[in-house]
Design a protein around this motif. Structure first.
Motif, PDB file in Angstrom:
ATOM      1  N   THR A  82      18.763  96.687 196.215  1.00  0.00           N
ATOM      2  CA  THR A  82      19.759  97.753 196.340  1.00  0.00           C
ATOM      3  C   THR A  82      20.992  97.462 195.495  1.00  0.00           C
ATOM      4  O   THR A  82      21.593  98.384 194.952  1.00  0.00           O
ATOM      5  CB  THR A  82      20.167  97.978 197.812  1.00  0.00           C
ATOM      6  OG1 THR A  82      20.659  96.757 198.348  1.00  0.00           O
ATOM      7  CG2 THR A  82      19.001  98.475 198.645  1.00  0.00           C
ATOM      8  N   GLY A  83      21.355  96.200 195.382  1.00  0.00           N
ATOM      9  CA  GLY A  83      22.500  95.840 194.538  1.00  0.00           C
ATOM     10  C   GLY A  83      22.250  96.151 193.074  1.00  0.00           C
ATOM     11  O   GLY A  83      23.157  96.613 192.366  1.00  0.00           O
ATOM     12  N   LEU A  84      21.020  95.940 192.616  1.00  0.00           N
ATOM     13  CA  LEU A  84      20.691  96.236 191.223  1.00  0.00           C
ATOM     14  C   LEU A  84      20.661  97.739 190.980  1.00  0.00           C
ATOM     15  O   LEU A  84      21.156  98.218 189.949  1.00  0.00           O
ATOM     16  CB  LEU A  84      19.354  95.592 190.849  1.00  0.00           C
ATOM     17  CG  LEU A  84      18.932  95.678 189.390  1.00  0.00           C
ATOM     18  CD1 LEU A  84      20.010  95.152 188.443  1.00  0.00           C
ATOM     19  CD2 LEU A  84      17.618  94.919 189.172  1.00  0.00           C
ATOM     20  N   VAL A  85      20.138  98.496 191.928  1.00  0.00           N
ATOM     21  CA  VAL A  85      20.161  99.958 191.800  1.00  0.00           C
ATOM     22  C   VAL A  85      21.612 100.432 191.725  1.00  0.00           C
ATOM     23  O   VAL A  85      21.974 101.248 190.854  1.00  0.00           O
ATOM     24  CB  VAL A  85      19.411 100.641 192.963  1.00  0.00           C
ATOM     25  CG1 VAL A  85      19.670 102.156 192.976  1.00  0.00           C
ATOM     26  CG2 VAL A  85      17.912 100.367 192.883  1.00  0.00           C
ATOM     27  N   ARG A  86      22.467  99.909 192.618  1.00  0.00           N
ATOM     28  CA  ARG A  86      23.893 100.298 192.608  1.00  0.00           C
ATOM     29  C   ARG A  86      24.565  99.947 191.288  1.00  0.00           C
ATOM     30  O   ARG A  86      25.376 100.715 190.763  1.00  0.00           O
ATOM     31  CB  ARG A  86      24.643  99.628 193.757  1.00  0.00           C
ATOM     32  CG  ARG A  86      24.471 100.329 195.074  1.00  0.00           C
ATOM     33  CD  ARG A  86      25.401  99.738 196.131  1.00  0.00           C
ATOM     34  NE  ARG A  86      24.532  99.139 197.143  1.00  0.00           N
ATOM     35  CZ  ARG A  86      24.735  97.979 197.731  1.00  0.00           C
ATOM     36  NH1 ARG A  86      25.799  97.260 197.454  1.00  0.00           N
ATOM     37  NH2 ARG A  86      23.897  97.523 198.622  1.00  0.00           N
ATOM     38  N   GLN A  87      24.246  98.765 190.748  1.00  0.00           N
ATOM     39  CA  GLN A  87      24.847  98.343 189.485  1.00  0.00           C
ATOM     40  C   GLN A  87      24.423  99.273 188.350  1.00  0.00           C
ATOM     41  O   GLN A  87      25.240  99.646 187.508  1.00  0.00           O
ATOM     42  CB  GLN A  87      24.452  96.896 189.159  1.00  0.00           C
ATOM     43  CG  GLN A  87      25.075  96.369 187.886  1.00  0.00           C
ATOM     44  CD  GLN A  87      26.591  96.317 187.938  1.00  0.00           C
ATOM     45  OE1 GLN A  87      27.176  95.976 188.957  1.00  0.00           O
ATOM     46  NE2 GLN A  87      27.238  96.654 186.837  1.00  0.00           N
ATOM     47  N   LEU A  88      23.152  99.646 188.322  1.00  0.00           N
ATOM     48  CA  LEU A  88      22.674 100.566 187.284  1.00  0.00           C
ATOM     49  C   LEU A  88      23.335 101.936 187.433  1.00  0.00           C
ATOM     50  O   LEU A  88      23.690 102.573 186.434  1.00  0.00           O
ATOM     51  CB  LEU A  88      21.155 100.682 187.330  1.00  0.00           C
ATOM     52  CG  LEU A  88      20.394  99.424 186.926  1.00  0.00           C
ATOM     53  CD1 LEU A  88      18.916  99.553 187.249  1.00  0.00           C
ATOM     54  CD2 LEU A  88      20.593  99.101 185.445  1.00  0.00           C
ATOM     55  N   GLU A  89      23.530 102.383 188.673  1.00  0.00           N
ATOM     56  CA  GLU A  89      24.236 103.649 188.903  1.00  0.00           C
ATOM     57  C   GLU A  89      25.678 103.546 188.411  1.00  0.00           C
ATOM     58  O   GLU A  89      26.202 104.479 187.798  1.00  0.00           O
ATOM     59  CB  GLU A  89      24.202 104.025 190.389  1.00  0.00           C
ATOM     60  CG  GLU A  89      22.839 104.442 190.880  1.00  0.00           C
ATOM     61  CD  GLU A  89      22.780 104.603 192.392  1.00  0.00           C
ATOM     62  OE1 GLU A  89      21.896 105.348 192.840  1.00  0.00           O
ATOM     63  OE2 GLU A  89      23.589 103.982 193.120  1.00  0.00           O
ATOM     64  N   TYR A  90      26.313 102.418 188.673  1.00  0.00           N
ATOM     65  CA  TYR A  90      27.687 102.193 188.203  1.00  0.00           C
ATOM     66  C   TYR A  90      27.744 102.273 186.678  1.00  0.00           C
ATOM     67  O   TYR A  90      28.723 102.760 186.109  1.00  0.00           O
ATOM     68  CB  TYR A  90      28.189 100.830 188.692  1.00  0.00           C
ATOM     69  CG  TYR A  90      29.559 100.488 188.179  1.00  0.00           C
ATOM     70  CD1 TYR A  90      30.699 101.027 188.774  1.00  0.00           C
ATOM     71  CD2 TYR A  90      29.720  99.635 187.087  1.00  0.00           C
ATOM     72  CE1 TYR A  90      31.974 100.724 188.288  1.00  0.00           C
ATOM     73  CE2 TYR A  90      30.980  99.331 186.603  1.00  0.00           C
ATOM     74  CZ  TYR A  90      32.107  99.872 187.199  1.00  0.00           C
ATOM     75  OH  TYR A  90      33.353  99.575 186.723  1.00  0.00           O
ATOM     76  N   GLU A  91      26.693 101.813 186.013  1.00  0.00           N
ATOM     77  CA  GLU A  91      26.618 101.859 184.552  1.00  0.00           C
ATOM     78  C   GLU A  91      26.353 103.268 184.026  1.00  0.00           C
ATOM     79  O   GLU A  91      26.307 103.483 182.824  1.00  0.00           O
ATOM     80  CB  GLU A  91      25.519 100.920 184.043  1.00  0.00           C
ATOM     81  CG  GLU A  91      25.825  99.463 184.239  1.00  0.00           C
ATOM     82  CD  GLU A  91      27.015  98.987 183.416  1.00  0.00           C
ATOM     83  OE1 GLU A  91      27.221  99.488 182.289  1.00  0.00           O
ATOM     84  OE2 GLU A  91      27.748  98.123 183.911  1.00  0.00           O
TER      85      GLU A  91
END
Length: 154
Positions: A82-91
């Motif tokens: 979930t942290g990686l999904v959130r980071q990609l969304e932030y990008e």
């Protein structure tokens, strides 16, 4: 039977019964793509050949970029799913593209939890329960967080 499409072997099964191809064996059509059946030197094996069949729908440019970015992040530091999904969304990637990327890379989330736990312990002191809480806050499952804390020595 060995099924080959293009240069890729998809699956194999040992043939039961008659495994010899007769000289007049008919061509075979599978999903409109296999064009012939050829015998091989291997016993009990026949090979199908023809043009490649796509195994899944083609990805978009944005999805491929999200996959590449996800891999780059994992080369740099540990993430939960979930942290990686959130980071990609932030990008700036859409939720769909970010989720696609995370679902299309090979990641051992327990290993990521262990790396994150070790990173936290290098930075600050934690009790076992405090470290597990922090890892869960970062998006790791309770089982992954417990694994990470154990792997880090707590």
């Amino acid at each position: 039977m060995l099924l080959t499409v293009g240069w890729t072997t998809l699956w194999s099964i040992n043939a039961v019964g008659n495994t010899e191809l007769s000289a007049g064996a008919p061509s075979v059509q599978l999903a409109g793509a296999v064009t012939s059946m050829e015998g091989t030197d291997e016993p009990h094996v026949q090979a199908l050949s023809g043009p490649p069949i796509p195994l899944e729908p083609a990805s978009t440019v944005s999805q491929r970029n999200a996959v590449r970015t996800a891999k780059d992040y994992l080369d740099y530091t540990a993430f939960s799913r979930t942290g990686l999904v959130r980071q990609l969304e932030y990008e700036g990637f859409s939720t769909d593209d970010a989720t696609f990327a995370v679902d299309h890379i090979a990641v051992d989330w327990n290993e990521q939890a262990a790396k994150a736990a070790k990173d936290y312990l290098d930075y600050s002191g934690f009790s076992r329960s405090g470290l597990i809480d922090q890892l869960e806050y970062e998006g790791f499952t309770p089982a992954q967080a417990a694994y990470g804390a154990t792997a880090a020595g707590l």
